[in-house]
Write a protein that holds these residues in place. Sequence first.
Motif, PDB file in Angstrom:
ATOM      1  N   PHE A 115     -55.609  50.748   2.128  1.00  0.00           N
ATOM      2  CA  PHE A 115     -54.594  50.497   3.153  1.00  0.00           C
ATOM      3  C   PHE A 115     -54.448  48.999   3.415  1.00  0.00           C
ATOM      4  O   PHE A 115     -53.340  48.488   3.568  1.00  0.00           O
ATOM      5  CB  PHE A 115     -54.924  51.221   4.462  1.00  0.00           C
ATOM      6  CG  PHE A 115     -54.561  52.674   4.463  1.00  0.00           C
ATOM      7  CD1 PHE A 115     -53.238  53.083   4.329  1.00  0.00           C
ATOM      8  CD2 PHE A 115     -55.536  53.637   4.594  1.00  0.00           C
ATOM      9  CE1 PHE A 115     -52.896  54.427   4.337  1.00  0.00           C
ATOM     10  CE2 PHE A 115     -55.211  54.984   4.605  1.00  0.00           C
ATOM     11  CZ  PHE A 115     -53.886  55.380   4.473  1.00  0.00           C
ATOM     12  N   LEU A 137     -51.057  46.728   2.933  1.00  0.00           N
ATOM     13  CA  LEU A 137     -50.454  46.002   4.051  1.00  0.00           C
ATOM     14  C   LEU A 137     -50.625  44.483   3.988  1.00  0.00           C
ATOM     15  O   LEU A 137     -49.862  43.753   4.617  1.00  0.00           O
ATOM     16  CB  LEU A 137     -51.019  46.527   5.377  1.00  0.00           C
ATOM     17  CG  LEU A 137     -50.641  47.974   5.704  1.00  0.00           C
ATOM     18  CD1 LEU A 137     -51.424  48.470   6.910  1.00  0.00           C
ATOM     19  CD2 LEU A 137     -49.147  48.109   5.933  1.00  0.00           C
ATOM     20  N   PRO A 190     -47.088  43.251   0.365  1.00  0.00           N
ATOM     21  CA  PRO A 190     -45.869  42.669   0.953  1.00  0.00           C
ATOM     22  C   PRO A 190     -45.587  41.255   0.461  1.00  0.00           C
ATOM     23  O   PRO A 190     -44.451  40.917   0.139  1.00  0.00           O
ATOM     24  CB  PRO A 190     -46.137  42.674   2.455  1.00  0.00           C
ATOM     25  CG  PRO A 190     -47.105  43.774   2.652  1.00  0.00           C
ATOM     26  CD  PRO A 190     -47.972  43.752   1.412  1.00  0.00           C
ATOM     27  N   TRP A 207     -47.313  36.854  11.236  1.00  0.00           N
ATOM     28  CA  TRP A 207     -48.305  37.872  10.892  1.00  0.00           C
ATOM     29  C   TRP A 207     -49.717  37.322  11.090  1.00  0.00           C
ATOM     30  O   TRP A 207     -50.601  38.011  11.608  1.00  0.00           O
ATOM     31  CB  TRP A 207     -48.130  38.334   9.456  1.00  0.00           C
ATOM     32  CG  TRP A 207     -46.852  39.072   9.184  1.00  0.00           C
ATOM     33  CD1 TRP A 207     -45.836  39.326  10.077  1.00  0.00           C
ATOM     34  CD2 TRP A 207     -46.435  39.644   7.956  1.00  0.00           C
ATOM     35  NE1 TRP A 207     -44.830  40.011   9.461  1.00  0.00           N
ATOM     36  CE2 TRP A 207     -45.157  40.221   8.160  1.00  0.00           C
ATOM     37  CE3 TRP A 207     -47.008  39.712   6.701  1.00  0.00           C
ATOM     38  CZ2 TRP A 207     -44.453  40.872   7.153  1.00  0.00           C
ATOM     39  CZ3 TRP A 207     -46.311  40.364   5.688  1.00  0.00           C
ATOM     40  CH2 TRP A 207     -45.052  40.942   5.915  1.00  0.00           C
ATOM     41  N   LEU A 235     -55.015  47.380  10.878  1.00  0.00           N
ATOM     42  CA  LEU A 235     -54.011  48.155  10.162  1.00  0.00           C
ATOM     43  C   LEU A 235     -52.771  48.380  11.027  1.00  0.00           C
ATOM     44  O   LEU A 235     -51.634  48.263  10.547  1.00  0.00           O
ATOM     45  CB  LEU A 235     -54.590  49.500   9.709  1.00  0.00           C
ATOM     46  CG  LEU A 235     -55.695  49.434   8.665  1.00  0.00           C
ATOM     47  CD1 LEU A 235     -56.334  50.805   8.467  1.00  0.00           C
ATOM     48  CD2 LEU A 235     -55.184  48.883   7.352  1.00  0.00           C
ATOM     49  N   LEU A 260     -50.774  45.040  11.284  1.00  0.00           N
ATOM     50  CA  LEU A 260     -50.080  44.742  10.029  1.00  0.00           C
ATOM     51  C   LEU A 260     -48.892  45.671   9.812  1.00  0.00           C
ATOM     52  O   LEU A 260     -47.804  45.227   9.413  1.00  0.00           O
ATOM     53  CB  LEU A 260     -51.050  44.827   8.858  1.00  0.00           C
ATOM     54  CG  LEU A 260     -52.142  43.764   8.831  1.00  0.00           C
ATOM     55  CD1 LEU A 260     -53.180  44.102   7.779  1.00  0.00           C
ATOM     56  CD2 LEU A 260     -51.547  42.391   8.603  1.00  0.00           C
ATOM     57  N   GLN A 261     -49.093  46.950  10.086  1.00  0.00           N
ATOM     58  CA  GLN A 261     -47.997  47.905   9.925  1.00  0.00           C
ATOM     59  C   GLN A 261     -46.841  47.544  10.854  1.00  0.00           C
ATOM     60  O   GLN A 261     -45.676  47.541  10.450  1.00  0.00           O
ATOM     61  CB  GLN A 261     -48.478  49.323  10.199  1.00  0.00           C
ATOM     62  CG  GLN A 261     -47.389  50.358  10.049  1.00  0.00           C
ATOM     63  CD  GLN A 261     -47.848  51.757  10.392  1.00  0.00           C
ATOM     64  OE1 GLN A 261     -48.911  51.956  10.973  1.00  0.00           O
ATOM     65  NE2 GLN A 261     -47.050  52.735  10.051  1.00  0.00           N
ATOM     66  N   ILE A 317     -44.947  44.441   9.549  1.00  0.00           N
ATOM     67  CA  ILE A 317     -44.112  44.755   8.384  1.00  0.00           C
ATOM     68  C   ILE A 317     -42.866  45.523   8.820  1.00  0.00           C
ATOM     69  O   ILE A 317     -41.759  45.261   8.331  1.00  0.00           O
ATOM     70  CB  ILE A 317     -44.916  45.522   7.317  1.00  0.00           C
ATOM     71  CG1 ILE A 317     -45.938  44.571   6.692  1.00  0.00           C
ATOM     72  CG2 ILE A 317     -44.008  46.125   6.252  1.00  0.00           C
ATOM     73  CD1 ILE A 317     -46.944  45.234   5.788  1.00  0.00           C
TER      74      ILE A 317
END
Length: 146
Positions: A27, A31, A35, A50, A132, A135-136, A139
Motif C-alpha cells: 500500500f 501511494l 504516483p 504531500w 496511508l 497519502l490517500q 492523492i
Amino acid sequence: MSLSLGQSQSYINNIENKKALPSMQMFLYILLVMPKETLLGLDTTTINSWENALKTTIQSFNVNVTTTYPGESSSDLSTVNYYRHIRNAVSHAKCVYETEKGRTYVTFKDKDPKNSYHCEIKMLTSDVESILEVLQKQIMIYLNRQ
C-alpha cells in the motif's frame, strides 16, 4: 496488478483472486512511489503539500529518527523529510519489521551510498494506518482537481 511492483507471480495472483491481501508495504508503494512515477502534471507544489501533510501527521507519533542527511537533525525532527525517506525505503524494499514487548514496529531505512548519508525512521506499524490515510487523501485531492 503488475509484476513490476517487485512481487512474485503467485503473490500477485493471490491478491487478484482475493485469496490474500496486499501488505502494508505494498500500500505504501502504491501511494508513495507510483504516483510520482505515473501521474502526469505532478508538480513540486503538489509534492511539497504531500510532504507537509505527511510531516504533520508523523510528528504526532512517537518516532525514533536517526539521520545524517544535510539540513536534517535527529534532535530536531521538524527538519526531516519523512516523505522522501519513507518513499525511498519503500521503493528499495528497505523496511524492517520487528516486535518489541508485544508491539510491532517498522523501520524505514533510506541510504545514499554515493554520499554515505542515511536516515532511519522507526515507528509503530499501527501508526502507518494514519500515513496511508493522509497519502490517500492527498492523492484524491490531486485527482479531483484534474
